[in-house]
Design a protein around this motif. Sequence first.
Motif, PDB file in Angstrom:
ATOM      1  N   ASP A 108       0.821  -1.213   0.000  1.00 57.91           N
ATOM      2  CA  ASP A 108       0.000   0.000   0.000  1.00 57.91           C
ATOM      3  C   ASP A 108       0.850   1.256   0.000  1.00 57.91           C
ATOM      4  O   ASP A 108       0.466   2.279  -0.573  1.00 57.91           O
ATOM      5  N   ARG A 140       3.924   1.297  -8.103  1.00 57.47           N
ATOM      6  CA  ARG A 140       2.468   1.420  -8.229  1.00 57.47           C
ATOM      7  C   ARG A 140       1.907   0.371  -9.189  1.00 57.47           C
ATOM      8  O   ARG A 140       0.871  -0.243  -8.918  1.00 57.47           O
ATOM      9  N   GLY A 144       1.023  -2.250  -6.502  1.00 59.35           N
ATOM     10  CA  GLY A 144      -0.247  -1.637  -6.124  1.00 59.35           C
ATOM     11  C   GLY A 144      -0.117  -0.502  -5.134  1.00 59.35           C
ATOM     12  O   GLY A 144      -1.089  -0.137  -4.465  1.00 59.35           O
ATOM     13  N   ARG A 146      -0.159   2.973  -3.324  1.00 60.53           N
ATOM     14  CA  ARG A 146      -1.057   4.115  -3.485  1.00 60.53           C
ATOM     15  C   ARG A 146      -0.501   5.394  -2.866  1.00 60.53           C
ATOM     16  O   ARG A 146      -0.937   6.486  -3.202  1.00 60.53           O
ATOM     17  N   LEU A 147       0.422   5.246  -1.928  1.00 54.21           N
ATOM     18  CA  LEU A 147       1.002   6.397  -1.241  1.00 54.21           C
ATOM     19  C   LEU A 147       2.514   6.214  -1.185  1.00 54.21           C
ATOM     20  O   LEU A 147       2.998   5.145  -0.820  1.00 54.21           O
ATOM     21  N   SER A 148       3.250   7.264  -1.563  1.00 54.65           N
ATOM     22  CA  SER A 148       4.712   7.185  -1.584  1.00 54.65           C
ATOM     23  C   SER A 148       5.313   8.272  -0.706  1.00 54.65           C
ATOM     24  O   SER A 148       4.952   9.445  -0.833  1.00 54.65           O
ATOM     25  N   GLN A 190      -0.251  12.151  -3.883  1.00 57.83           N
ATOM     26  CA  GLN A 190       0.023  10.766  -3.508  1.00 57.83           C
ATOM     27  C   GLN A 190       1.515  10.504  -3.306  1.00 57.83           C
ATOM     28  O   GLN A 190       1.914   9.408  -2.948  1.00 57.83           O
ATOM     29  N   ARG A 191       2.335  11.565  -3.503  1.00 59.17           N
ATOM     30  CA  ARG A 191       3.775  11.471  -3.261  1.00 59.17           C
ATOM     31  C   ARG A 191       4.190  12.651  -2.393  1.00 59.17           C
ATOM     32  O   ARG A 191       3.750  13.775  -2.625  1.00 59.17           O
ATOM     33  N   LEU A 235      -2.619   8.075   4.592  1.00 58.35           N
ATOM     34  CA  LEU A 235      -3.629   7.067   4.304  1.00 58.35           C
ATOM     35  C   LEU A 235      -5.026   7.563   4.631  1.00 58.35           C
ATOM     36  O   LEU A 235      -5.986   7.279   3.906  1.00 58.35           O
ATOM     37  N   GLU A 238      -5.917   9.981   1.813  1.00 60.89           N
ATOM     38  CA  GLU A 238      -6.159   9.336   0.533  1.00 60.89           C
ATOM     39  C   GLU A 238      -7.275   8.298   0.604  1.00 60.89           C
ATOM     40  O   GLU A 238      -7.814   7.892  -0.420  1.00 60.89           O
ATOM     41  N   ALA A 240      -6.708   5.340   1.397  1.00 65.18           N
ATOM     42  CA  ALA A 240      -6.088   4.208   0.709  1.00 65.18           C
ATOM     43  C   ALA A 240      -6.243   2.900   1.455  1.00 65.18           C
ATOM     44  O   ALA A 240      -6.394   1.845   0.862  1.00 65.18           O
TER      45      ALA A 240
END
Length: 242
Positions: A108, A140, A144, A146-148, A190-191, A235, A238, A240
């Motif tokens: 994730d 990604r 998969g 979703r958050l970096s 998301q980054r 998280l 997002e 996520a």
Amino acid sequence: MRLMLAKLALGPLLIWQGRHVRATALRLPEAAGERSRPGGRLRLLIVGDSSAAGVGAAHQDEALAGRLAQALEKRRAEPVGWQLVATSGHGTAQALTQLESAELAPADVLVTALGVNDVVDQVPPQRAMAALAALDALARRRAGVRLSLHCAAPPMQAFPLLPQPLRWFFGRQAARFNAVLAASVAGQPQRCVVHLPQAMQHDAAALMAADGFHPGPPGYALWAEVLADLIERGLEREGAVS
């Protein structure tokens, strides 16, 4: 411009100091222990260099991956899974190559700890950012993610191992790397860029391992707490992971 002029003026001395440091520095091993653990709903992918690999700690439980999982488990009251893909000496391009050939588990959240070797090897920051963007896209697509969270280069001007003026020069180069990193992820919610805790920036020497270049277990624990807080907030923002 000032940094370029300093590089030209101090070039021979900087080269000599760099070679001397490489030849005489205490070389610590990567932390022992497994490089992946199963967990619950939250899964981490940690990619990077010697700091991600846990140099300066005896075991992964005391290094970044283990401490980060522990910090998140306390917050979530459930197991957290993680996979570590990291090797001492890797810059961003080498980390990308390693990730391309790795068998990745679903994840994730991506955490990268890169930059020091790009600075030491004088890799143009824009080239490192291109590799980082490709690394992020790969994580990604294949895992998969979703958050970096991209960890900024540390305050190299505070590294006890480095003599002056090499310490000053690498510190300025690290700051330049971080500025380009921040610009490269701007507008991408998301980054995000994660700077080391203030304690590690202001009192780096006291939190370092015996080699004067890597965090010791207390440094890794502080770093992990900052990352855990940002992961939870990211998280939540997002949506996520529940």
